[in-house]
Design an enzyme around this catalytic site. Structure first.
Site, PDB file in Angstrom:
ATOM      1  N   ARG A  46       0.842  -1.208   0.000  1.00  0.00           N
ATOM      2  CA  ARG A  46       0.000   0.000   0.000  1.00  0.00           C
ATOM      3  C   ARG A  46       0.874   1.254   0.000  1.00  0.00           C
ATOM      4  O   ARG A  46       0.527   2.263  -0.592  1.00  0.00           O
ATOM      5  CB  ARG A  46      -0.979   0.000   1.185  1.00  0.00           C
ATOM      6  CG  ARG A  46      -1.779   1.305   1.274  1.00  0.00           C
ATOM      7  CD  ARG A  46      -3.131   1.184   1.980  1.00  0.00           C
ATOM      8  NE  ARG A  46      -3.131   0.334   3.144  1.00  0.00           N
ATOM      9  CZ  ARG A  46      -2.562   0.644   4.318  1.00  0.00           C
ATOM     10  NH1 ARG A  46      -1.948   1.792   4.479  1.00  0.00           N
ATOM     11  NH2 ARG A  46      -2.626  -0.214   5.309  1.00  0.00           N
ATOM     12  N   TYR A  98     -15.093  16.576 -16.736  1.00  0.00           N
ATOM     13  CA  TYR A  98     -15.571  15.189 -16.791  1.00  0.00           C
ATOM     14  C   TYR A  98     -16.716  15.007 -15.770  1.00  0.00           C
ATOM     15  O   TYR A  98     -16.622  15.468 -14.633  1.00  0.00           O
ATOM     16  CB  TYR A  98     -14.385  14.284 -16.461  1.00  0.00           C
ATOM     17  CG  TYR A  98     -14.692  12.820 -16.432  1.00  0.00           C
ATOM     18  CD1 TYR A  98     -14.865  12.102 -17.604  1.00  0.00           C
ATOM     19  CD2 TYR A  98     -14.791  12.142 -15.220  1.00  0.00           C
ATOM     20  CE1 TYR A  98     -15.138  10.748 -17.570  1.00  0.00           C
ATOM     21  CE2 TYR A  98     -15.064  10.783 -15.179  1.00  0.00           C
ATOM     22  CZ  TYR A  98     -15.240  10.092 -16.360  1.00  0.00           C
ATOM     23  OH  TYR A  98     -15.508   8.759 -16.321  1.00  0.00           O
ATOM     24  N   ASP A 170      -6.399  18.557 -15.302  1.00  0.00           N
ATOM     25  CA  ASP A 170      -6.714  17.198 -15.737  1.00  0.00           C
ATOM     26  C   ASP A 170      -6.330  17.126 -17.208  1.00  0.00           C
ATOM     27  O   ASP A 170      -7.003  17.684 -18.073  1.00  0.00           O
ATOM     28  CB  ASP A 170      -8.215  16.943 -15.529  1.00  0.00           C
ATOM     29  CG  ASP A 170      -8.638  15.536 -15.944  1.00  0.00           C
ATOM     30  OD1 ASP A 170      -7.917  14.890 -16.723  1.00  0.00           O
ATOM     31  OD2 ASP A 170      -9.722  15.104 -15.498  1.00  0.00           O
ATOM     32  N   LYS A 195      -7.265   5.916 -19.849  1.00  0.00           N
ATOM     33  CA  LYS A 195      -7.481   6.387 -21.222  1.00  0.00           C
ATOM     34  C   LYS A 195      -6.197   6.261 -22.046  1.00  0.00           C
ATOM     35  O   LYS A 195      -5.644   5.190 -22.123  1.00  0.00           O
ATOM     36  CB  LYS A 195      -8.043   7.803 -21.185  1.00  0.00           C
ATOM     37  CG  LYS A 195      -9.114   8.040 -20.098  1.00  0.00           C
ATOM     38  CD  LYS A 195     -10.416   7.297 -20.362  1.00  0.00           C
ATOM     39  CE  LYS A 195     -11.364   7.294 -19.162  1.00  0.00           C
ATOM     40  NZ  LYS A 195     -11.694   8.589 -18.584  1.00  0.00           N
TER      41      LYS A 195
END
Ligand SMILES: *Cc1c(COP(=O)(O)O)cnc(C)c1O
Length: 380
Positions: A46, A98, A170, A195
């Site tokens: 983690r 988005y 972004d 993406k």
């Protein structure tokens, strides 16, 4: 090393123990310590993992930032940035962000006392005018999803610096192959690696990059404290996809330019938004800050919702699928798909009109994509 070489070679070193040209996947949860108080750089996945560390150094090298932190999704990457802020902090955001990002802002973070103002950031004055004494972050998207609005990063970074406000972008639609926001003075760059970065529709992931040590430390802390980390296998797949980024973005951009030009001349299409078209209001800014215009197009059909539905039901090559930025061409109709739940008035106010279609142009032979659209357009 030039960018296209870096994409293939930066930080991908053969495995020192076996010579394997592709580094292995460190699919492990924990690490054996040599003795109490010591480790070999890793203690628990983690916190850190060699496969993830490799992806992160690769992303930082491409974006031209000192640091990168990766997350289990683009949304958890945005959320990690927002965790740096507190109740009472004000955030200015591009209006056409988005949908998942505005949902996070409006339906989750606003409950924790964070305030959001949405402005059309393609006019930098709108951002300057929205600044308040408690404004802590300007959050931009360029080009935006799905309207492909373009924001002048240099102009906004200047405004942000004057007011000592952090500025984040972004940059999912552009990728470092076409745009490197840090070069324009932007503090934080975020990607949905789902993406173009990974490029093959195999994983969900996100990344946040910065050269600011203080911001980086906070992001690392959030990554460890909250734990939205990508799996080593997903990181390995992203690394594999990333190595063809330059090549893919070149082809996505070339294909999109041809498809946009075809659509702009079609009698059943009333408007095409593609930053590469001279008719696009942000074309000059896009030309100045991007090396090509990526693969995303939106266009308006004259026949409204029935035309949109007919087009999408008649395409054969274009996949009727949400998401974007993969090798295969994908098409969506926001009014009946991604934004079907948004009340009509609100949807229209946001420019998401009935006949709007969004196309993520893939890397197939562009003639096949155009023929598929041409045949489907004939049937509406
Ligand atoms: C997809 C996307 C996101 C969200 O990323 P996920 O990986 O789906 O969580 C954020 N911003 C943009 C521009 C996107 O396209």
């Amino acid at each position: 090393m030039r960018f296209d070489t870096k994409v293939v070679r930066a930080t991908v070193e053969p495995d020192p123990t076996t010579g394997a040209i592709v580094p292995p996947i460190y699919q492990t949860a924990t690490y054996v310590l040599p003795e109490i108080g010591k480790n070999r750089g890793y203690d628990y996945t983690r916190s850190s993992n060699p496969t993830r560390a490799q992806l992160e150094s690769m992303l930082a090298a491409l974006e031209g930032t000192k640091y990168a932190v990766t997350y289990a999704s683009g949304m958890s990457a945005v959320d990690a940035v927002m965790k740096m802020f507190r109740p009472g902090d004000h955030i200015i955001s591009s209006d056409d962000v988005y949908g998942g990002v505005s949902r996070l802002f409006n339906r989750i973070l606003s409950h924790y006392g964070m305030e959001f103002t949405y402005v059309d950031s393609s006019n930098p004055n709108n951002v300057a005018e929205a600044i308040r004494p408690n404004t802590k972050l300007i959050w931009l998207e360029t080009p935006t999803n799905p309207l492909l609005k373009v924001t002048d990063l240099e102009a906004i970074a200047k405004i942000a610096k004057e007011h000592k406000i952090i500025c984040g972008v972004d940059s999912t639609f552009a990728t470092p192959a076409l745009l490197r926001p840090a070069e324009f003075g932007i503090d934080i760059v975020m990607h949905s690696t789902t993406k173009y970065i990974s490029g093959h529709n195999q994983i969900i992931g996100g990344a946040v990059l910065t050269s600011d040590e203080e911001i980086h430390k906070q992001l690392r802390f959030v990554q460890k404290a909250i734990g939205a980390v990508p799996s080593p296998f997903d990181c390995w797949l992203i690394i594999g996809g990333l190595r063809t980024l330059a090549l893919r973005m070149e082809r996505h951009s070339q294909n999109a330019m041809k498809v946009a030009t075809f659509l702009e001349q079609h009698p059943k299409v009333s408007r095409v938004s593609y930053p590469g078209l001279p008719s696009h209001p942000g074309h000059q800014v896009a030309k100045r800050q991007m090396s090509a215009f990526s693969g995303m197009i939106s266009f308006e059909l004259k026949g409204g919702i029935p035309a949109g539905v007919a087009l999408l039901n008649n395409v054969k090559l274009c996949a009727l699928a949400e998401s974007l930025g993969s090798v295969e061409t994908m098409i969506t109709h926001p009014a009946t798909m991604t934004h079907a739940e948004v009340p009509k008035d609100e949807r229209l106010a946001r420019g998401l009109t009935d006949g709007l279609c969004r196309l993520s142009v893939g890397i197939e032979d562009v003639q096949d994509i155009i023929e598929d659209l041409e045949n489907a357009l004939e049937k509406i």
